[in-house]
Motif scaffolding. Structure first.
Motif: not given
Length: 548
Positions: A409-422, A424-438
């Motif tokens: 779907s181009m309307d979902a995050w699959d339509g901008a995977p670079a934004s999602r990757d940034r 996830l990389a930011g969460a990893e670097k920040a040490g974000a734990t127990n992440l839940m997306v609603l």
């Protein structure tokens, strides 16, 4: 659709349009240089042309609380209380004079108001369609309160709300619900009636609170209705009056009123509160940006008027900062996103398409650079057990098939995977734990493991995504949609997929989170019972979903 390209002149024109729209009430007609578009603003803001004050005893001749009451955006010691005066909700102007009306409010520890803790008065302005937003202060943290409003001899229904815990509070548990997508013309809001009876601390509305499409005299799929709707609803919403009337239609529903009266809401929008699949200042049909910004200004203003939002969220013309952060003690941090107002235009059109250079362009974004930084900085500073991200569209990869020519779907995050990757990389670097997306939007219930690399199912599981199905959108659903086998086979990180209507409840504690998918079998007739389609847990320090 090719990427939206803007020249320096285009950017200057759009900035001028935004400045003009933000001046709503200062000038009634503005000519935009370069675009030669006229922006007509026909409604002033309070203070710019102060209306006279009306005597409620004579001005309000019928019950003004036909749209119920609501509360939201709880903070420690503070909560927003909302109502809108509308004796005739289906008429322009709602049956009130263009005058200020004094509204009194009360907060109490008990439903009978024997122990009142705060009371005051505020003004319902005609410029804001007689909406009321009371930011009640000086309350106890993590406390349940009851509230009501009074205008003349009229007293509103009683609402129940609660404040957030203190920042350092050591909570044992937190119970929340997530809802989305409530097309009035697709059925009855039965799920909201059941939600009103759930034992939850707060509700997240994840978008599509209303739909811009026409609603016929019989309410679309509400075939059992005993009333006929005015013809003014049988058109798409475009003007400020259109949006205001559409909110009146939705908020007059008794099941939605019951849910609002029972729980505080934290809200964010998706697309249909304005227009289907819009992206930033680009309308669905690729029409005039200037015209669309006028429409967006009307939609954003009506959204703020009709929901329990704080002053910082009040729009300025076509702009409104809806993303914000709420803490519930040490247990949970909520980073509420806006994936519509700042996103890149959808690649390859708005539908499903094979990933390609346009969609995988590293510059593409779902939330804009400023919101990306804000989210990652918030994760870096968080010491909460759970980091939750309430937002609109599907975050995890969702392939249509296992074949090599799969689509997303181009309307979902699959339509901008670079934004999602940034992120996830930011969460990893920040040490974000127990992440839940609603998530909302897709009229289906999903449960996903969030993989660091969706192309490698052995990569780290960063968190979980819980997708709430619709309240009504899509009409009566089904247990297993026709594409159930292909979706489940193509997406090993997808642990659940269900097509019924309803909502999700989530219980957080210091050990785990439990998500229950609550569903009703039908919405095209009222009164369906509620049941639990499935339940999943994910454990602190050991992310990944396990069915109960």
């Amino acid at each position: 659709m090719p990427p939206h390209e803007t020249t320096q002149q285009d950017q200057e024109n759009q900035q001028e349009i935004r400045r003009a729209a933000a001046a709503w009430g200062r000038r009634r007609l503005l000519t935009v240089t370069g675009a030669a578009a006229a922006l007509a603003f026909t409604t002033n803001l309070p203070g710019s042309a102060q209306a006279a004050e009306a005597d409620a005893r004579t001005a309000v001749r019928a019950d003004p609380f036909t749209l119920g009451v609501a509360s939201g955006d709880p903070l420690p010691g503070s909560v927003v209380l909302w109502t809108r005066l509308a004796p005739e909700p289906y008429e322009p102007g709602s049956g009130l004079p263009k005058a200020r009306i004094t509204v009194r409010w009360e907060l109490a520890h008990d439903r009978r108001f024997r122990r009142v803790v705060r009371r005051g008065k505020t003004t319902a302005h005609p410029e804001l369609n007689h909406a009321v937003h009371v930011e009640a202060e000086g309350l106890g943290a993590d406390r349940v309160y009851y509230y009501r409003f009074r205008v003349g001899k009229w007293i509103s229904p009683v609402g129940r709300t609660r404040t957030a815990p203190a920042p350092g509070a050591d909570l044992n548990e937190l119970r929340l619900a997530a809802v989305s997508c409530q097309a009035y013309h697709h059925g009855y809001f039965t799920a909201h009636r059941h939600l009103a009876e759930e034992d939850v601390d707060l509700v997240f509305h994840l978008g599509d609170y209303l739909y811009e499409y026409a609603v016929d005299a019989h309410g679309g799929s509400r075939a059992y209705t005993d009333r006929e709707l005015p013809a003014l609803f049988n058109r798409e919403t475009v003007s400020l009056e259109d949006y205001r009337l559409r909110y009146a239609l939705y908020k007059s529903d008794p099941d939605l009123q019951a849910a609002h009266a029972a729980h505080p809401f934290l809200v964010t929008w998706d697309d249909h509160e304005t227009e289907n699949n819009y992206a930033d200042d680009i309308p669905e049909d690729g029409g005039s940006t200037e015209d669309f910004l006028v429409r967006r200004a009307a939609a954003y203003r009506a959204y703020w008027e009709n929901l329990p939002l704080r002053r910082p969220q009040r729009p300025k013309g076509p702009d409104m900062q809806l993303y914000r952060r709420v803490r519930f003690g040490k247990l949970a941090q909520f980073d509420i996103l806006d994936t519509r107002q700042y996103r890149s235009d959808q690649a390859y059109g708005d539908g499903w398409h094979r990933p390609g250079p346009e969609s995988t362009d590293p510059s593409r974004t779902m939330v804009g650079a400023a919101q990306e930084r804000w989210l990652i900085d918030g994760w870096r500073a968080s010491d909460a057990v759970w980091n939750l991200v309430p937002q609109q569209v599907t975050f995890c990869e969702r392939r249509s098939t296992s074949a090599a020519d799969y689509k997303v779907s181009m309307d979902a995050w699959d339509g901008a995977p670079a934004s999602r990757d940034r992120l996830l990389a930011g969460a990893e670097k920040a040490g974000a734990t127990n992440l839940m997306v609603l998530t909302g939007d897709v009229h289906r219930g999903y449960a996903y493991d969030i993989k660091r690399d969706f192309g490698d199912q052995k990569s780290r599981t960063m968190g979980t995504e819980i997708v709430a199905t619709s309240i009504t959108s899509g009409q009566d659903g089904e247990d297993k949609p026709a594409n159930w086998d292909s979706y489940m086979g193509a997406n090993p990180h997808m642990k659940f997929y269900n097509g019924h209507r309803g909502y999700v409840t989530v219980r957080l504690d210091k050990r785990q989170a439990r998500a229950d998918f609550r569903t009703v079998a039908v919405v095209t007739r009222p009164g369906a019972p509620i049941s639990t389609a499935a339940s999943f847990v994910t454990r602190v320090g050991d992310q990944g979903l396990h069915e109960v």
